[in-house]
Every structure is written in structure tokens, then in C-alpha cells.
Design a protein around this motif. Structure first.
Motif, PDB file in Angstrom:
ATOM      1  N   THR A  31       0.826  -1.214   0.000  1.00 29.06           N
ATOM      2  CA  THR A  31       0.000   0.000   0.000  1.00 29.06           C
ATOM      3  C   THR A  31       0.855   1.256   0.000  1.00 29.06           C
ATOM      4  N   SER A  32       1.946   1.233   0.778  1.00 26.51           N
ATOM      5  CA  SER A  32       2.744   2.455   0.831  1.00 26.51           C
ATOM      6  C   SER A  32       3.425   2.716  -0.521  1.00 26.51           C
ATOM      7  N   GLU A  33       3.766   1.651  -1.259  1.00 30.32           N
ATOM      8  CA  GLU A  33       4.359   1.835  -2.591  1.00 30.32           C
ATOM      9  C   GLU A  33       3.317   2.445  -3.548  1.00 30.32           C
ATOM     10  N   GLY A  56       2.545  11.123   9.516  1.00 32.17           N
ATOM     11  CA  GLY A  56       2.343   9.893  10.291  1.00 32.17           C
ATOM     12  C   GLY A  56       0.877   9.550  10.464  1.00 32.17           C
ATOM     13  N   GLY A  57      -0.009  10.315   9.823  1.00 28.14           N
ATOM     14  CA  GLY A  57      -1.443  10.003   9.878  1.00 28.14           C
ATOM     15  C   GLY A  57      -1.787   9.020   8.766  1.00 28.14           C
ATOM     16  N   LEU A  58      -3.066   8.653   8.684  1.00 27.18           N
ATOM     17  CA  LEU A  58      -3.496   7.759   7.613  1.00 27.18           C
ATOM     18  C   LEU A  58      -4.012   8.589   6.444  1.00 27.18           C
ATOM     19  N   ASP A  82       0.113  -5.756   1.828  1.00 25.25           N
ATOM     20  CA  ASP A  82       0.972  -5.225   2.886  1.00 25.25           C
ATOM     21  C   ASP A  82       0.500  -3.805   3.206  1.00 25.25           C
ATOM     22  N   GLY A  83      -0.035  -3.610   4.421  1.00 30.30           N
ATOM     23  CA  GLY A  83      -0.452  -2.257   4.821  1.00 30.30           C
ATOM     24  C   GLY A  83      -1.898  -1.927   4.504  1.00 30.30           C
ATOM     25  N   PHE A  84      -2.695  -2.918   4.205  1.00 27.59           N
ATOM     26  CA  PHE A  84      -4.117  -2.713   3.940  1.00 27.59           C
ATOM     27  C   PHE A  84      -4.848  -3.968   4.349  1.00 27.59           C
ATOM     28  N   PRO A  85      -5.971  -3.881   5.049  1.00 29.91           N
ATOM     29  CA  PRO A  85      -6.638  -2.682   5.553  1.00 29.91           C
ATOM     30  C   PRO A  85      -6.044  -2.199   6.882  1.00 29.91           C
ATOM     31  N   ALA A 149      11.955   9.518   5.790  1.00 29.30           N
ATOM     32  CA  ALA A 149      11.631  10.771   6.479  1.00 29.30           C
ATOM     33  C   ALA A 149      10.587  10.524   7.574  1.00 29.30           C
ATOM     34  N   ASP A 150       9.643   9.580   7.336  1.00 30.65           N
ATOM     35  CA  ASP A 150       8.614   9.354   8.358  1.00 30.65           C
ATOM     36  C   ASP A 150       9.078   8.371   9.436  1.00 30.65           C
ATOM     37  N   ASP A 151      10.383   8.055   9.437  1.00 36.46           N
ATOM     38  CA  ASP A 151      10.934   7.244  10.527  1.00 36.46           C
ATOM     39  C   ASP A 151      11.547   8.127  11.620  1.00 36.46           C
ATOM     40  N   GLN A 158       3.566   9.116  16.387  1.00 35.88           N
ATOM     41  CA  GLN A 158       2.237   9.366  15.827  1.00 35.88           C
ATOM     42  C   GLN A 158       1.715   8.100  15.113  1.00 35.88           C
ATOM     43  N   ARG A 159       2.570   7.441  14.337  1.00 38.62           N
ATOM     44  CA  ARG A 159       2.156   6.232  13.602  1.00 38.62           C
ATOM     45  C   ARG A 159       1.761   5.118  14.576  1.00 38.62           C
ATOM     46  N   LEU A 160       2.519   5.009  15.688  1.00 37.40           N
ATOM     47  CA  LEU A 160       2.193   3.964  16.673  1.00 37.40           C
ATOM     48  C   LEU A 160       0.848   4.258  17.340  1.00 37.40           C
TER      49      LEU A 160
HETATM   50  P1  ADP Z   1       4.517   1.214   8.447  1.00 41.97           P
HETATM   51  O1  ADP Z   1       5.969   1.057   8.732  1.00 41.97           O
HETATM   52  O2  ADP Z   1       3.834   2.229   9.328  1.00 41.97           O
HETATM   53  O3  ADP Z   1       3.792  -0.096   8.381  1.00 41.97           O
HETATM   54  P2  ADP Z   1       4.083   1.841   5.612  1.00 41.97           P
HETATM   55  O4  ADP Z   1       5.311   2.012   4.813  1.00 41.97           O
HETATM   56  O5  ADP Z   1       3.276   0.598   5.392  1.00 41.97           O
HETATM   57  O6  ADP Z   1       4.528   1.994   7.099  1.00 41.97           O
HETATM   58  O7  ADP Z   1       3.110   3.103   5.411  1.00 41.97           O
HETATM   59  C1  ADP Z   1       3.631   4.416   5.422  1.00 41.97           C
HETATM   60  C2  ADP Z   1       2.495   5.434   5.492  1.00 41.97           C
HETATM   61  O8  ADP Z   1       1.607   5.258   4.373  1.00 41.97           O
HETATM   62  C3  ADP Z   1       1.573   5.325   6.714  1.00 41.97           C
HETATM   63  O9  ADP Z   1       2.129   5.979   7.841  1.00 41.97           O
HETATM   64  C4  ADP Z   1       0.314   6.025   6.175  1.00 41.97           C
HETATM   65  O10 ADP Z   1       0.466   7.428   6.157  1.00 41.97           O
HETATM   66  C5  ADP Z   1       0.264   5.565   4.729  1.00 41.97           C
HETATM   67  N1  ADP Z   1      -0.553   4.340   4.587  1.00 41.97           N
HETATM   68  C6  ADP Z   1      -0.087   3.087   4.280  1.00 41.97           C
HETATM   69  N2  ADP Z   1      -1.100   2.217   4.218  1.00 41.97           N
HETATM   70  C7  ADP Z   1      -2.235   2.913   4.477  1.00 41.97           C
HETATM   71  C8  ADP Z   1      -3.614   2.578   4.565  1.00 41.97           C
HETATM   72  N3  ADP Z   1      -4.067   1.332   4.367  1.00 41.97           N
HETATM   73  N4  ADP Z   1      -4.507   3.564   4.850  1.00 41.97           N
HETATM   74  C9  ADP Z   1      -4.099   4.826   5.024  1.00 41.97           C
HETATM   75  N5  ADP Z   1      -2.822   5.215   4.981  1.00 41.97           N
HETATM   76  C10 ADP Z   1      -1.887   4.282   4.711  1.00 41.97           C
END
Ligand code: ADP
Length: 217
Positions: A31-33, A56-58, A82-85, A149-151, A158-160
């Protein structure tokens, strides 16, 4: 087979999905890609995604759901998400995107918030592919790993927090459906890979037995 990977930032989802692609032939939808590609476009949508990710928000559900549904359509067969839902609204959208065909397995890689912070402080990521870089160079393209950068610590906290508030209910959603498996994400990566492989083989056997008994009836 349809698998979703869940777990706190730094739990090792990115590392394990690379293995699932290599050894189990699953297509990975990261998802992040997908979001990073969309964020690179000079549009209001691109700006909204960039802002959410860097804080760090969604990213708002409606945007993510559209992009991931397209990626699922393109991928077709066996996939790992990966990263959804990450929200209950995204779970409901996933049901719709799979048009009644359920998720076979939801894997939680369980690590403590303290372990998550410690790992993220150390981790390096490929600036091009977004995949974790363990040995200095990206396993896909050979680029040198960098710190995301978001690390940075305040964004990580915020992400946690967002994980506890928005994504923890997702675990319960899959638990109610009887498809959630929790693995100890603090174990060495190879051990997690081995356990994940055992779970997948078990599900494959169950579906073969189910199909055979269906034929006998
Ligand atoms: P993490 O290490 O937090 O699992 P990811 O690389 O998967 O990080 O995601 C990075 C960022 O992408 C998240 O902090 C969020 O902003 C956004 N993101 C990823 N997946 C989603 C999702 N399913 N819904 C909303 N935002 C998302």
C-alpha cells in the motif's frame, strides 16, 4: 490465496512479503508503494497523500480504497496485501473489492511498541523501491538504503498511536472471521518466515481437503 499482513510499524511486514513473493508465488500489493506513486503526481490528491504520509497520519479511506482496489484488479490471482486494511472502513471495502471471495489469512506480526521504536531507529529503506534494506543495498535494485523521512521519532510515535486507535480494531475484525493468526514478530526474521510458511502450508492442505470432499459429495 489472499493474505493480509498486519502489525505495528517496524514489525517486519515488508521483509516477510518479499519472502511470500519469492517462495509462495504471491503477488505483493504494498500500500505504501502504491501511495508513494500516487503522491508523486502534481494533483490535489497527490498533495493530500503526501501530507498524510509525512505527518504519520493515515491517508483518507476513500483515496486508499480506490487505489488499492485498482491494484487488486490488476493483480488478479494470489495476492498478499501489505499495509491494507488499516481501518475497519477499509475492511468493509476489501470485502467488496474481493466480490464475496474472502481473505484466507490475516497475519499479525506482533511486536511491542518499544521494539517497534528500537527497530525503526535502526532501519534503512530503499529510496526507489521502498523495500527494507538489511545488508546495505536494496535486494531489488541495488540502491543504498536510507532513513525514511517518516521514521523520525515524532512521526513514528504518531504512527504507533494511529495503529492503536485505527488498526487494532482491524485485528478484531479478522479474528471474528476466524482467519487471524498472530506470530511473534520479535523472533528472528528467518524464524518468522518458517512459521509463516507452516501456516500457509496448513491452509493450502485444508483447502485441498475441502475441495476433495466437495467433489466426493
Ligand atoms: P509502516 O511502517 O507504518 O507499516 P508503511 O510504509 O506501510 O509503514 O506506510 C507508510 C504510510 O503510508 C503510513 O504511515 C500512512 O500514512 C500511509 N498508509 C499506508 N497504508 C495505508 C492505509 N491502508 N490507509 C491509510 N494510509 C496508509
Amino acid at each position: 490465496m489472499r493474505i493480509v499482513m498486519l502489525g505495528r510499524p517496524g514489525a517486519g511486514k515488508g521483509t516477510q512479503v518479499l519472502h511470500l513473493a519469492r517462495c509462495h508465488g504471491l503477488e505483493v500489493i504494498s500500500t505504501s508503494e502504491v501511495l508513494r506513486r500516487a503522491a508523486a503526481t502534481p494533483t490535489p490528491r497527490g498533495t493530500a497523500i503526501r501530507e498524510a504520509m509525512s505527518s504519520g497520519g493515515l491517508v483518507p479511506d476513500a483515496l486508499v480504497v480506490d487505489l488499492v482496489a485498482d491494484a487488486i484488479d490488476e493483480a488478479g490471482g494470489s495476492i498478499v496485501l501489505d499495509g491494507f486494511p488499516r481501518t475497519v472502513a477499509q475492511c468493509d471495502a476489501l470485502d467488496h473489492a474481493f466480490s464475496g471471495e474472502p481473505v484466507d489469512l490475516a497475519v499479525e506480526l506482533d511486536i511491542s511498541p518499544q521494539e517497534a521504536q528500537a527497530r525503526i531507529r535502526r532501519r534503512r529503506t530503499c529510496p526507489t523501491c521502498g523495500v527494507p534494506v538489511a545488508g546495505g543495498r536494496c535486494p531489488r535494485c541495488g540502491s543504498e538504503g536510507v532513513r525514511r523521512a517518516d521514521d523520525d521519532l515524532d512521526v513514528v510515535l504518531q504512527r504507533l498511536w494511529v495503529y492503536e486507535r485505527e488498526t487494532r480494531p482491524v485485528l478484531d475484525w479478522f479474528r471474528r472471521r476466524g482467519v487471524l493468526v498472530s506470530l511473534d514478530g520479535s523472533a528472528p526474521a528467518e524464524r518468522v518466515t518458517e512459521e509463516l510458511g507452516n501456516v500457509i502450508r496448513c491452509i493450502e492442505r485444508m483447502s485441498t481437503v475441502g475441495a476433495a470432499s466437495g467433489r466426493e459429495r
